[in-house]
Motif scaffolding. Structure first.
Motif, PDB file in Angstrom:
ATOM      1  N   ALA A 216       0.445  -1.266   0.151  1.00 17.41           N
ATOM      2  CA  ALA A 216      -0.150  -0.058  -0.098  1.00 17.41           C
ATOM      3  C   ALA A 216       0.632   1.583   0.362  1.00 17.41           C
ATOM      4  N   PHE A 217       1.740   0.928   0.913  1.00 24.40           N
ATOM      5  CA  PHE A 217       2.831   2.366   0.588  1.00 24.40           C
ATOM      6  C   PHE A 217       3.663   3.020  -1.071  1.00 24.40           C
ATOM      7  N   GLN A 218       3.590   1.301  -2.041  1.00 24.54           N
ATOM      8  CA  GLN A 218       3.637   2.024  -3.387  1.00 24.54           C
ATOM      9  C   GLN A 218       2.692   2.817  -3.420  1.00 24.54           C
ATOM     10  N   SER A 219       1.666   2.713  -3.187  1.00 24.02           N
ATOM     11  CA  SER A 219       0.384   3.584  -4.195  1.00 24.02           C
ATOM     12  C   SER A 219       0.826   4.505  -3.799  1.00 24.02           C
ATOM     13  N   ILE A 220       1.094   5.446  -2.330  1.00 29.35           N
ATOM     14  CA  ILE A 220       1.014   6.835  -2.438  1.00 29.35           C
ATOM     15  C   ILE A 220       2.150   7.630  -3.391  1.00 29.35           C
ATOM     16  N   ILE A 221       3.084   6.975  -3.798  1.00 28.95           N
ATOM     17  CA  ILE A 221       3.913   8.088  -4.787  1.00 28.95           C
ATOM     18  C   ILE A 221       2.947   7.651  -6.129  1.00 28.95           C
ATOM     19  N   GLY A 222       2.631   6.810  -6.012  1.00 25.62           N
ATOM     20  CA  GLY A 222       1.316   6.163  -7.538  1.00 25.62           C
ATOM     21  C   GLY A 222      -0.130   7.121  -7.928  1.00 25.62           C
ATOM     22  N   VAL A 225       1.053  11.997  -5.220  1.00 28.36           N
ATOM     23  CA  VAL A 225       1.475  12.277  -4.966  1.00 28.36           C
ATOM     24  C   VAL A 225       1.478  12.599  -6.140  1.00 28.36           C
ATOM     25  N   ALA A 226       1.539  13.966  -7.263  1.00 28.18           N
ATOM     26  CA  ALA A 226       1.050  14.311  -8.204  1.00 28.18           C
ATOM     27  C   ALA A 226       2.012  13.905  -9.227  1.00 28.18           C
ATOM     28  N   PRO A 227       1.524  13.873  -9.967  1.00 28.05           N
ATOM     29  CA  PRO A 227       2.440  13.483 -11.184  1.00 28.05           C
ATOM     30  C   PRO A 227       3.598  14.095 -11.614  1.00 28.05           C
TER      31      PRO A 227
END
Ligand SMILES: [Zn+2]
Ligand SMILES: [Zn+2]
Length: 392
Positions: A216-222, A225-227
């Motif tokens: 789930a932590f990896q979804s924070i960047i994806g 956080v704005a692209p």
């Protein structure tokens, strides 16, 4: 005279000092020998030395003329806790410690700039030579700032540098705005309920819960956080369990977060708290997150960036100065000084291949002495621009 050419006349002596620092590495807040040598040399050139700022940090003060502006130049002095794999004569004499990041070179570069400025005094105002301890994750810059660095030695601008392996000697890299990321470390403890590996129904398995949180932590960047912004969340440790047939009680995770903006760092922290708490709750476990800021981002001021890039270009030519260097996800605690005083941080080529191309923090790394005049020269030259003498 071009400061690089002037300083190059001391190449042999400066190389000797740099190799002596390399052979005697001292890690964070233990830079006693290094600091004593620095102080002794500064004093020999008539520079006033103030010791014990941020424990082993020190500041040299040099005045010329009656100008009221002041510039700070900063170098880091600390080595790393790592064994050296080099076999040359100036290799580390201290087991388990090594100048693996080139701070031996940065210290020497700032000494070279100090000697040049003390000799030529082609400026009007005050220069503060800031020799900081403990850059490698122990908060040396912050310690100096908290102990009143800029109250005692006010500066209108601060400048720092770092050697860059893979960039040819004689070249520079810089950019306006975010240059290096801010860094945080975290620890996450997931508390479940242990039991027999064959009877999961009577447990709250923290391993499965931990795995879900890592994903789930990896979804924070994806997803959060704005692209067009950027960040990193890396879980670098996951420890749990002692036996094949025991579901453990707890799992501990740790890792690092990087971002170029403080707002992005705060957003990532908020999302990590929310995801860890709600996922753990869904599994019937609990999660406690300890999130600690290590450094804020390095943000180069537009005016100071132009000044030091122009100073470099005037000496080596515009083609050797990359003014649009790609920002790095690494971090640097000089950012704490730049958060107080506008400044700029420039990369100085350490060479390619055999001569200086080995990456920092590698046991085979060595600072390239050929780069000394370029680092020293650009620091000296930016002072001459910042504190330009009025023509009468
Ligand atoms: Zn380093
Ligand atoms: Zn470094």
């Amino acid at each position: 005279m071009n400061p690089i050419e002037h300083i190059r006349r001391w190449q042999e002596e400066l190389t000797g000092w740099r190799r002596d620092f390399h052979a005697h590495p001292e890690t964070g807040f233990e830079e006693v020998r290094t600091g004593a040598l620095v102080a002794e040399r500064l004093e020999s050139w008539g520079i006033e030395v103030h010791r014990g700022i941020g424990r082993t940090g020190l500041v040299g003060v040099l005045r010329s003329g009656n100008g009221d502006r002041a510039v700070g130049l900063r170098a880091d002095m600390d080595a790393l806790d790592m064994p050296e794999a080099n076999g040359f004569a100036h290799r580390s004499t201290v087991p388990g410690k090594m100048h693996g990041c080139g701070h031996d070179g940065h210290t020497t570069m700032l000494l070279g700039a100090a000697r040049y400025l003390a000799e030529t005094k082609n400026f009007n105002g005050t220069v503060h030579f800031i020799f900081q301890p403990a850059e490698e994750g122990q908060g040396g810059a912050r310690a100096m700032v908290e102990e009143g660095l800029f109250r005692r030695f006010p500066c209108n601008a601060v400048y720092g540098l770092h050697n860059r392996p893979g960039m040819p000697v004689g070249q520079y890299g810089i950019r306006e705005g975010a240059m290096m990321a801010g860094c945080a470390f975290f620890d996450l403890l997931i508390q479940g309920k242990g039991g027999h590996g064959a009877r999961p129904e009577s447990t709250v398995d923290p391993v499965v819960c931990g795995a879900a949180i890592v994903s789930a932590f990896q979804s924070i960047i994806g997803r959060n956080v704005a692209p067009n912004d950027t960040g990193v969340v890396s879980v670098t440790g996951f420890s749990a369990g002692t036996a094949y047939n025991v579901i453990p009680d707890q799992v501990s995770l740790r890792g690092t977060v990087r971002a170029f903006k403080t707002e992005t760092m705060a957003l990532i922290e908020r999302r990590m708290h929310a995801l860890a708490a709600s996922i753990a709750e869904g599994f019937g476990a609990t999660a406690s997150l300890d999130f600690r800021e290590v450094t804020v981002p390095v943000v180069n001021g537009p005016e100071q960036t132009a000044k030091i890039a122009d100073a470099a270009a005037a000496m080596v030519g515009e083609a050797a100065v990359d003014r649009n260097r790609i920002p790095a996800m690494g971090s640097e605690d000089f950012s704490y000084m730049m958060a107080e005083v506008p400044g700029a941080y420039i990369l100085v080529g350490n060479g390619e291949g055999e001569a200086g191309g080995c990456e920092v923090h590698n046991p085979h790394y060595d600072f390239n002495d050929a780069a000394i005049p370029y680092g020293a020269g650009v620091l000296a030259a930016v002072v001459e621009r910042e504190l330009a003498r009025m023509e009468k």
